[in-house]
Motif scaffolding. Sequence first.
Motif, PDB file in Angstrom:
ATOM      1  N   LEU A 270       0.780  -1.231   0.000  1.00 51.31           N
ATOM      2  CA  LEU A 270       0.000   0.000   0.000  1.00 51.31           C
ATOM      3  C   LEU A 270       0.817   1.288   0.000  1.00 51.31           C
ATOM      4  CD1 LEU A 270      -2.994  -1.009   2.286  1.00 51.31           C
ATOM      5  CD2 LEU A 270      -3.005  -0.645  -0.179  1.00 51.31           C
ATOM      6  N   PRO A 271       2.046   1.312   0.552  1.00 47.36           N
ATOM      7  CA  PRO A 271       2.813   2.558   0.453  1.00 47.36           C
ATOM      8  C   PRO A 271       3.062   3.039  -0.967  1.00 47.36           C
ATOM      9  CG  PRO A 271       3.754   1.173   2.161  1.00 47.36           C
ATOM     10  CD  PRO A 271       2.694   0.362   1.472  1.00 47.36           C
ATOM     11  N   ILE A 272       2.967   2.143  -1.964  1.00 50.81           N
ATOM     12  CA  ILE A 272       3.206   2.580  -3.342  1.00 50.81           C
ATOM     13  C   ILE A 272       2.016   3.338  -3.906  1.00 50.81           C
ATOM     14  CG2 ILE A 272       4.648   0.544  -3.690  1.00 50.81           C
ATOM     15  CD1 ILE A 272       2.502  -0.526  -5.595  1.00 50.81           C
ATOM     16  N   THR A 273       0.933   3.441  -3.108  1.00 50.77           N
ATOM     17  CA  THR A 273      -0.254   4.137  -3.610  1.00 50.77           C
ATOM     18  C   THR A 273       0.039   5.590  -3.960  1.00 50.77           C
ATOM     19  OG1 THR A 273      -0.898   4.562  -1.309  1.00 50.77           O
ATOM     20  CG2 THR A 273      -1.887   2.654  -2.395  1.00 50.77           C
ATOM     21  N   SER A 274       0.995   6.189  -3.249  1.00 47.34           N
ATOM     22  CA  SER A 274       1.303   7.588  -3.548  1.00 47.34           C
ATOM     23  C   SER A 274       1.869   7.738  -4.944  1.00 47.34           C
ATOM     24  CB  SER A 274       2.295   8.148  -2.527  1.00 47.34           C
ATOM     25  OG  SER A 274       3.558   7.522  -2.645  1.00 47.34           O
ATOM     26  N   TYR A 275       2.430   6.670  -5.494  1.00 47.66           N
ATOM     27  CA  TYR A 275       3.054   6.756  -6.811  1.00 47.66           C
ATOM     28  C   TYR A 275       2.042   6.993  -7.921  1.00 47.66           C
ATOM     29  CZ  TYR A 275       6.941   4.618  -4.255  1.00 47.66           C
ATOM     30  OH  TYR A 275       7.925   4.359  -3.336  1.00 47.66           O
ATOM     31  N   TRP A 276       0.790   6.588  -7.714  1.00 52.56           N
ATOM     32  CA  TRP A 276      -0.221   6.913  -8.726  1.00 52.56           C
ATOM     33  C   TRP A 276      -1.012   8.163  -8.350  1.00 52.56           C
ATOM     34  CZ3 TRP A 276      -5.414   7.647  -8.315  1.00 52.56           C
ATOM     35  CH2 TRP A 276      -6.083   7.126  -7.201  1.00 52.56           C
ATOM     36  N   VAL A 277      -1.129   8.429  -7.056  1.00 58.87           N
ATOM     37  CA  VAL A 277      -1.925   9.585  -6.630  1.00 58.87           C
ATOM     38  C   VAL A 277      -1.228  10.894  -6.974  1.00 58.87           C
ATOM     39  CG1 VAL A 277      -2.884  10.813  -4.650  1.00 58.87           C
ATOM     40  CG2 VAL A 277      -3.121   8.343  -4.793  1.00 58.87           C
ATOM     41  N   VAL A 278       0.081  10.981  -6.722  1.00 65.08           N
ATOM     42  CA  VAL A 278       0.750  12.279  -6.888  1.00 65.08           C
ATOM     43  C   VAL A 278       0.819  12.743  -8.351  1.00 65.08           C
ATOM     44  CG1 VAL A 278       2.023  12.269  -4.732  1.00 65.08           C
ATOM     45  CG2 VAL A 278       3.008  11.150  -6.708  1.00 65.08           C
ATOM     46  N   PRO A 279       1.081  11.876  -9.343  1.00 66.71           N
ATOM     47  CA  PRO A 279       1.026  12.393 -10.712  1.00 66.71           C
ATOM     48  C   PRO A 279      -0.387  12.767 -11.125  1.00 66.71           C
ATOM     49  CG  PRO A 279       1.447  10.031 -10.736  1.00 66.71           C
ATOM     50  CD  PRO A 279       1.589  10.491  -9.318  1.00 66.71           C
ATOM     51  N   TRP A 280      -1.377  12.027 -10.620  1.00 65.05           N
ATOM     52  CA  TRP A 280      -2.785  12.359 -10.876  1.00 65.05           C
ATOM     53  C   TRP A 280      -3.115  13.730 -10.284  1.00 65.05           C
ATOM     54  CZ3 TRP A 280      -6.830  13.216  -7.408  1.00 65.05           C
ATOM     55  CH2 TRP A 280      -8.115  13.203  -7.944  1.00 65.05           C
TER      56      TRP A 280
END
Length: 377
Positions: A270-280
């Motif tokens: 789940l920590p990798i979730t920021s990897y899709w949220v921040v470019p979005w």
Amino acid sequence: ILGRYFVGYWPSKITCILQIILTIGWGVISCIIAGQIFSAINGGGLSIAAGCVITALLIGAIATFGIACVHVVERYAWIALLLAILVLVGNSAPNYNTSASFVGESGTLAASRCSFFALTFANTIAICACSADFYVYYPTNTPKWLTFALTWTGVSSGTIICTIVGIAIATGVDSNPRWASAYEISSGALLLECYHGLGGFGSFCLVILALTSVTGNAPFSYSSALAIQVLGRYAKAVPRWVWCVVITIVELVCSVAGRNHLFRIFENFLPITSYWVVPWLTIGVEEHLIFHKLRGVPFDWTAWEDRGRLPIGAAALVAWLMGWVGAIIGMSQVWYTGPVALKVGGFGGDIGAWLAIAFAGVVFPPLRYVELRAVGR
């Protein structure tokens, strides 16, 4: 719905799916942690599985009754939580090792700090993908600055307080054998040790902490149901409460079945979730500021379901994927460390989110300009 205006009708479906996975994943983790706490309070008499069931059902009940119920619960739940945390700190503070210091090279320290900040950031930034769902009943004349200030204050204060307390407890685990033994059993057993000596009152405070898993995840289960409806007309035809029930069942089954193994899997995933949220989020900010605010072109909110009037999303999709490229080369996780991340401190520090922002932020404006010139939307 906002995602359709930022990244287009079809690409927004991808982000909706990722949001659903994200919120359900955190729900599963919360059910397992609450289950551990309930089991610890009961001295092992209540199984972790039973605690997971109780937590999942409570989360589902609040989410099913809708945003009005969510607002009522959230309006008062934080008070009890804050008092329980203050009692925990007051009781456990003598066991904190305030003189603890980092031992190692400065580069390793820098890398570890980058990774820790990235983890904390990932836990917090995830709310931006669904936060708009929580303001639908706000008056239309609510000042924008007030909405921002309330959101920022609520999210940041909760994150800061819990992070500091968590670090303090960690120093105790490192220096207190009794706490270390409890931590080997579960997080719930460790928290119970933090209330050691308070008897029934300590157990009551621990129940309050367990229930924060409910109040903290009910809004996201509610939001997940809305995200499912955004996926298409067939999903939209199913009432929101039905999707809430489905989400509850999924969280219940996953938490019970995976309480011994799935927790670690989700904890690392789940920590990798920021990897899709921040470019979005970067694309959304640039779309709003550059292509609407600066150009004086307002969003046409009546076009929310008209594919012929919404952005095509080609520019946003390419920029979002480029953001992923930045994330991959800059991430530092248990299962993978990118080549750029390895350069941080010579040990490996997580800078994936920041590279994702940079890559998406640079690529999107020129591509969006070309897209507007070519198709006009």
